[in-house]
Write a protein that holds these residues in place. Structure first.
Motif, PDB file in Angstrom:
ATOM      1  N   ALA A 116       0.880  -1.318   0.045  1.00 30.34           N
ATOM      2  CA  ALA A 116       0.011  -0.149  -0.144  1.00 30.34           C
ATOM      3  C   ALA A 116       0.981   1.194  -0.044  1.00 30.34           C
ATOM      4  CB  ALA A 116      -1.129  -0.198   1.220  1.00 30.34           C
ATOM      5  N   MET A 117       1.873   1.160   0.907  1.00 35.83           N
ATOM      6  CA  MET A 117       2.721   2.298   0.851  1.00 35.83           C
ATOM      7  C   MET A 117       3.331   2.539  -0.507  1.00 35.83           C
ATOM      8  SD  MET A 117       3.657   4.904   2.532  1.00 35.83           S
ATOM      9  CE  MET A 117       3.794   5.034   4.206  1.00 35.83           C
ATOM     10  N   MET A 118       4.000   1.439  -0.985  1.00 33.57           N
ATOM     11  CA  MET A 118       4.556   1.444  -2.255  1.00 33.57           C
ATOM     12  C   MET A 118       3.850   2.374  -3.318  1.00 33.57           C
ATOM     13  SD  MET A 118       7.573   0.684  -2.288  1.00 33.57           S
ATOM     14  CE  MET A 118       9.009  -0.403  -1.880  1.00 33.57           C
ATOM     15  N   SER A 119       2.473   1.704  -3.300  1.00 35.63           N
ATOM     16  CA  SER A 119       1.606   2.448  -4.557  1.00 35.63           C
ATOM     17  C   SER A 119       1.224   4.039  -4.212  1.00 35.63           C
ATOM     18  CB  SER A 119       0.363   1.639  -4.307  1.00 35.63           C
ATOM     19  OG  SER A 119      -0.716   1.921  -3.367  1.00 35.63           O
ATOM     20  N   LEU A 120       1.164   4.292  -2.844  1.00 36.25           N
ATOM     21  CA  LEU A 120       1.182   5.724  -2.436  1.00 36.25           C
ATOM     22  C   LEU A 120       2.254   6.443  -2.990  1.00 36.25           C
ATOM     23  CD1 LEU A 120      -0.431   5.472   1.232  1.00 36.25           C
ATOM     24  CD2 LEU A 120      -1.537   6.331  -1.019  1.00 36.25           C
ATOM     25  N   ASN A 132      -1.037  -2.197  13.416  1.00 32.66           N
ATOM     26  CA  ASN A 132       0.334  -2.370  13.700  1.00 32.66           C
ATOM     27  C   ASN A 132       1.034  -3.020  12.739  1.00 32.66           C
ATOM     28  OD1 ASN A 132      -1.093  -4.799  14.251  1.00 32.66           O
ATOM     29  ND2 ASN A 132      -0.135  -5.274  16.156  1.00 32.66           N
ATOM     30  N   GLN A 133       0.476  -4.151  11.900  1.00 37.64           N
ATOM     31  CA  GLN A 133       1.318  -5.059  11.128  1.00 37.64           C
ATOM     32  C   GLN A 133       1.411  -4.193   9.767  1.00 37.64           C
ATOM     33  OE1 GLN A 133       2.437  -7.387  13.426  1.00 37.64           O
ATOM     34  NE2 GLN A 133       1.861  -8.992  12.074  1.00 37.64           N
ATOM     35  N   MET A 134       0.551  -3.622   9.183  1.00 34.86           N
ATOM     36  CA  MET A 134       0.699  -2.593   8.084  1.00 34.86           C
ATOM     37  C   MET A 134       1.383  -1.661   8.584  1.00 34.86           C
ATOM     38  SD  MET A 134      -3.208  -2.806   6.471  1.00 34.86           S
ATOM     39  CE  MET A 134      -3.971  -1.726   7.669  1.00 34.86           C
ATOM     40  N   THR A 135       1.514  -0.914   9.557  1.00 33.47           N
ATOM     41  CA  THR A 135       2.534   0.181   9.794  1.00 33.47           C
ATOM     42  C   THR A 135       3.947  -0.467   9.855  1.00 33.47           C
ATOM     43  OG1 THR A 135       1.002   0.788  11.392  1.00 33.47           O
ATOM     44  CG2 THR A 135       3.314   1.736  11.382  1.00 33.47           C
ATOM     45  N   ILE A 136       4.093  -1.762  10.053  1.00 31.12           N
ATOM     46  CA  ILE A 136       5.573  -2.296   9.780  1.00 31.12           C
ATOM     47  C   ILE A 136       5.880  -2.320   8.425  1.00 31.12           C
ATOM     48  CG2 ILE A 136       7.082  -4.138  10.013  1.00 31.12           C
ATOM     49  CD1 ILE A 136       5.602  -4.931  12.708  1.00 31.12           C
ATOM     50  N   GLY A 137       4.850  -2.654   7.713  1.00 27.73           N
ATOM     51  CA  GLY A 137       5.195  -2.698   6.360  1.00 27.73           C
ATOM     52  C   GLY A 137       5.249  -1.454   5.534  1.00 27.73           C
ATOM     53  N   ALA A 138       4.563  -0.703   6.025  1.00 25.87           N
ATOM     54  CA  ALA A 138       4.645   0.748   5.487  1.00 25.87           C
ATOM     55  C   ALA A 138       6.308   1.283   5.612  1.00 25.87           C
ATOM     56  CB  ALA A 138       3.548   1.614   5.967  1.00 25.87           C
ATOM     57  N   LEU A 139       6.448   1.109   7.056  1.00 22.84           N
ATOM     58  CA  LEU A 139       7.869   1.815   7.316  1.00 22.84           C
ATOM     59  C   LEU A 139       8.716   0.918   6.548  1.00 22.84           C
ATOM     60  CD1 LEU A 139       7.337   1.813  11.164  1.00 22.84           C
ATOM     61  CD2 LEU A 139       7.649   3.764   9.782  1.00 22.84           C
ATOM     62  N   LYS A 140       8.898  -0.475   6.004  1.00 15.77           N
ATOM     63  CA  LYS A 140       9.697  -0.828   5.409  1.00 15.77           C
ATOM     64  C   LYS A 140       9.795  -0.313   4.204  1.00 15.77           C
ATOM     65  CE  LYS A 140      10.040  -5.350   7.907  1.00 15.77           C
ATOM     66  NZ  LYS A 140      10.396  -6.618   8.149  1.00 15.77           N
ATOM     67  N   ALA A 141       8.599  -0.092   3.610  1.00 17.26           N
ATOM     68  CA  ALA A 141       8.706   0.674   2.232  1.00 17.26           C
ATOM     69  C   ALA A 141       9.145   1.889   2.262  1.00 17.26           C
ATOM     70  CB  ALA A 141       7.225   0.810   1.737  1.00 17.26           C
ATOM     71  N   LEU A 142       9.085   2.538   3.422  1.00 16.95           N
ATOM     72  CA  LEU A 142       9.728   3.962   3.494  1.00 16.95           C
ATOM     73  C   LEU A 142      11.301   4.000   3.607  1.00 16.95           C
ATOM     74  CD1 LEU A 142       7.254   6.000   5.835  1.00 16.95           C
ATOM     75  CD2 LEU A 142       7.351   6.407   3.286  1.00 16.95           C
ATOM     76  N   LYS A 143      11.539   2.890   4.352  1.00 15.68           N
ATOM     77  CA  LYS A 143      13.059   2.734   4.559  1.00 15.68           C
ATOM     78  C   LYS A 143      13.456   2.419   3.140  1.00 15.68           C
ATOM     79  CE  LYS A 143      16.570   0.469   7.293  1.00 15.68           C
ATOM     80  NZ  LYS A 143      16.854  -0.286   8.281  1.00 15.68           N
ATOM     81  N   GLU A 144      12.807   1.520   2.533  1.00 15.01           N
ATOM     82  CA  GLU A 144      13.535   0.935   1.177  1.00 15.01           C
ATOM     83  C   GLU A 144      13.824   1.919   0.118  1.00 15.01           C
ATOM     84  OE1 GLU A 144      11.916  -2.735  -0.011  1.00 15.01           O
ATOM     85  OE2 GLU A 144      12.118  -1.962  -2.084  1.00 15.01           O
ATOM     86  N   LYS A 145      12.850   2.944   0.242  1.00 19.06           N
ATOM     87  CA  LYS A 145      12.782   4.017  -0.710  1.00 19.06           C
ATOM     88  C   LYS A 145      13.826   5.193  -0.277  1.00 19.06           C
ATOM     89  CE  LYS A 145       9.922   2.785  -4.396  1.00 19.06           C
ATOM     90  NZ  LYS A 145      10.607   2.735  -5.698  1.00 19.06           N
ATOM     91  N   ALA A 146      14.216   4.964   0.964  1.00 18.47           N
ATOM     92  CA  ALA A 146      14.931   6.189   1.593  1.00 18.47           C
ATOM     93  C   ALA A 146      13.809   7.496   1.640  1.00 18.47           C
ATOM     94  CB  ALA A 146      16.348   6.487   0.974  1.00 18.47           C
ATOM     95  N   ILE A 147      12.965   7.472   2.051  1.00 14.02           N
ATOM     96  CA  ILE A 147      11.876   8.458   2.256  1.00 14.02           C
ATOM     97  C   ILE A 147      12.277   8.939   3.865  1.00 14.02           C
ATOM     98  CG2 ILE A 147       9.658   9.551   2.262  1.00 14.02           C
ATOM     99  CD1 ILE A 147      10.074   8.514  -0.514  1.00 14.02           C
TER     100      ILE A 147
END
Lengths: 352, 352
Positions: free
Chosen positions: A225-229, A244-259
């Motif tokens: 979801a974060m990736m698509s945003l 909580n779980q989706m938040t972890i995923g979203a944070l991983k996406a942010l980290k990966e994209k270095a946002i």
DNA sequence: TTGTAAGCGTTATCAG
DNA sequence: CTGATAACGCTTACAA
């Protein structure tokens, strides 16, 4: 499986089975001492299954949750167990959010347990027709099934929670706010999304459908979801993630994209964790007392088991509160606010 | 509690109870169709308690763990549940590491379940005398009790794990290495500490008793232990923390004191978590497949339930591996090493 | 294939 | 206070 029975004890002492039974139940009997001795020597242990057959109760309560690996549900279970004391034991079932598995579990539990505490994955599930038919005590926790409005439930104040989360982002000046929501077929998914919408509306911000992603409460779902945003032409500057779980995923996406958070993307989650303090930046969340929620559920179930339908269905909502850390930007007026001050008090959290 | 019994069904159809029973067991009976119809109409559900009394089995397995809120134990439970399939249900008990509670649980479970999977808090516990007496199937997971050497156990390779952790710190040039250990009365506490000592010895570094803090596997314990290390005249430059909870506590202490990781203090933990990736810096840990460990335990228990004492006690050790992230300093020769390559394969993890 | 009856281990009832 | 007896609901020889 203990193969020595009450009649072995009786025979050894030279009394009747009833006498031994009475001795065990704490009545005064003549040869009490000899009986106790024989019990020890033979290593006799009452067969609880037989006892249950007689008494019609099992001393078991089923706890049907999506995934015990999610710390939130673990806390629910722990809270419920503590509230059960020594009278009832917990039978745990993980459903993995699969309705078929839930249905199977319900079916299997009936007649095997004295009551059920249930976190259903879908509001429109048909899994439970049989349950109400047989009127075996049941309590919904965290989520419920729509067609069973006359059943006890212990939810969180999701609407307010969603509203507070969004409000918090608004107060930091964001206008391009996205929501990664849970399944809208689930109670918390739907209600938190409603809170999100309500807060936007109150601030006269019209909802942008691009900024609303319905996901599935999983880490992977949150990540996607974060990736698509992030891939939108004009990505949001802030996001409220519904669990909580989706938040972890979203944070991983942010980290990966270095946002960078919160500079490029503010983020607020739902449900706290011991580690959220330590991530970078510390995560701001809406939280609630999961322990308490589990405890209230168990308490309600036990009342129902004892009292039958003496009292009308309870619809309890546990308070939520905002825990401000760093992930939405710097200082804010309030550090921690709650929907009421009496969060710890069982009775005070009861509404409606 | 279903009040409609098999005899109600029999009466309605006009057959005997045994016929209904046989129909339910899948045998060919004449009025099968009518019986099924009656069962549905009456809402009949077999009373499992009665069935159990006859068969002598309950279809229940007790899972006695310190704290389901610890994600590691949650994974163990989940793995065990999956391995149990639909034949056995899980009865969950949290002990809070309290021996009295463990003893109570064991006592209560006997005769109520078909087997027990148990994480004892102390190696020298007396809680289980009765268990072996009655030879109810039992499997230790993660920890064991010393006096019961002839009982199945599924542990992790703690010694190697402790060694690898320490070795990893040594390879980064540290010499002032501390260990925050679990209780030395517990299996993993003792074994990981032994691994720590062995690695130091191999590098000819003599142990400094100031750098060894025995703690209690809790967040608070880890926090206090780190605090005490930091208050030493010459604090260590690196620390190996023996479990996930204490690592969280230790990190909180570092954060509070604003000690930079890994510059001022390198840290390596034991057991991984979805969030360790996201903390700052990402945490390097020794990890293992908790799911697998739980699954093997259940599998072993079921074999024991079925086969009795057909085979000698199993002493299984699950492999550990090093997951290098940022908390011990920059690049290192190896990214991820394991004690063997066959970690995912059930049989391959079996030793001795 | 079917029904009858015994029994799983315990507790509740009832007469002594 | 005690002991025989009858349940609890189901399965399973055993005999038909």
């Amino acid at each position: 499986m203990s193969n020595v029975t009450i009649s072995d004890v009786a025979r050894k002492v030279g009394v009747s089975e009833s006498t031994v039974s009475r001795c065990l139940s704490g009545f005064n009997v003549r040869n009490a001492e000899a009986i106790r001795k024989a019990i020890k020597e033979l290593g006799y242990r009452p067969n609880l299954v037989a006892r249950n057959l007689k008494s019609g109760r099992t001393g078991l309560v089923a706890l049907i949750v999506p995934d015990i690996t999610n710390p939130f549900f673990a806390s629910i279970v722990r809270g419920a167990e503590l509230a059960a004391g020594e009278d009832y034991m917990i039978q745990l079932i993980n459903t993995g959010e699969q309705p078929e598995r839930e249905e199977w579990a319900i079916q299997r539990m009936m007649g095997q347990v004295d009551g059920i505490i249930y976190v259903p994955s879908q509001e429109d599930s048909e899994a439970m027709t049989d349950v109400t038919d047989r009127s075996i005590p049941l309590v919904f926790v965290d989520r419920l099934i729509k067609n069973f409005r006359n059943i006890d439930s212990v939810l969180a104040d999701n609407l307010t929670g969603g509203e507070m989360a969004t409000q918090h982002l608004l107060e930091h000046g964001h206008t391009k706010i996205a929501h990664i929501s849970g399944p809208l077929t689930s109670t918390p998914g739907k209600e938190r999304a409603a809170g999100f919408a309500r807060a936007l509306k109150a601030h006269k911000i019209k909802e942008d459908s691009n900024y609303f992603v319905e996901s599935d409460f999983t880490v992977l779902g949150g990540y996607q979801a974060m990736m698509s945003l992030l891939s939108l032409p004009t990505p949001p500057t802030a996001v409220f993630v519904a669990n909580n779980q989706m938040t972890i995923g979203a944070l991983k996406a942010l980290k990966e994209k270095a946002i960078k958070t919160p500079e490029k993307m503010a983020i607020i989650g739902f449900d706290d964790h011991e580690l959220t303090d330590l991530i970078d930046p510390p995560l701001t969340v809406i939280s609630r007392d999961a322990h308490l929620q589990g405890a209230i559920a168990m308490q309600t179930l036990l009342e129902r088991i004892k009292g039958g339908n003496q009292f009308p269905p309870k619809r309890i909502k546990v308070d939520v509160r905002l825990i401000v850390r760093g992930s939405c930007g710097s200082t804010c007026r309030h550090r921690e606010t709650s929907t009421s001050n009496a969060n710890k008090v069982l009775s005070a959290s009861t509404r409606s």
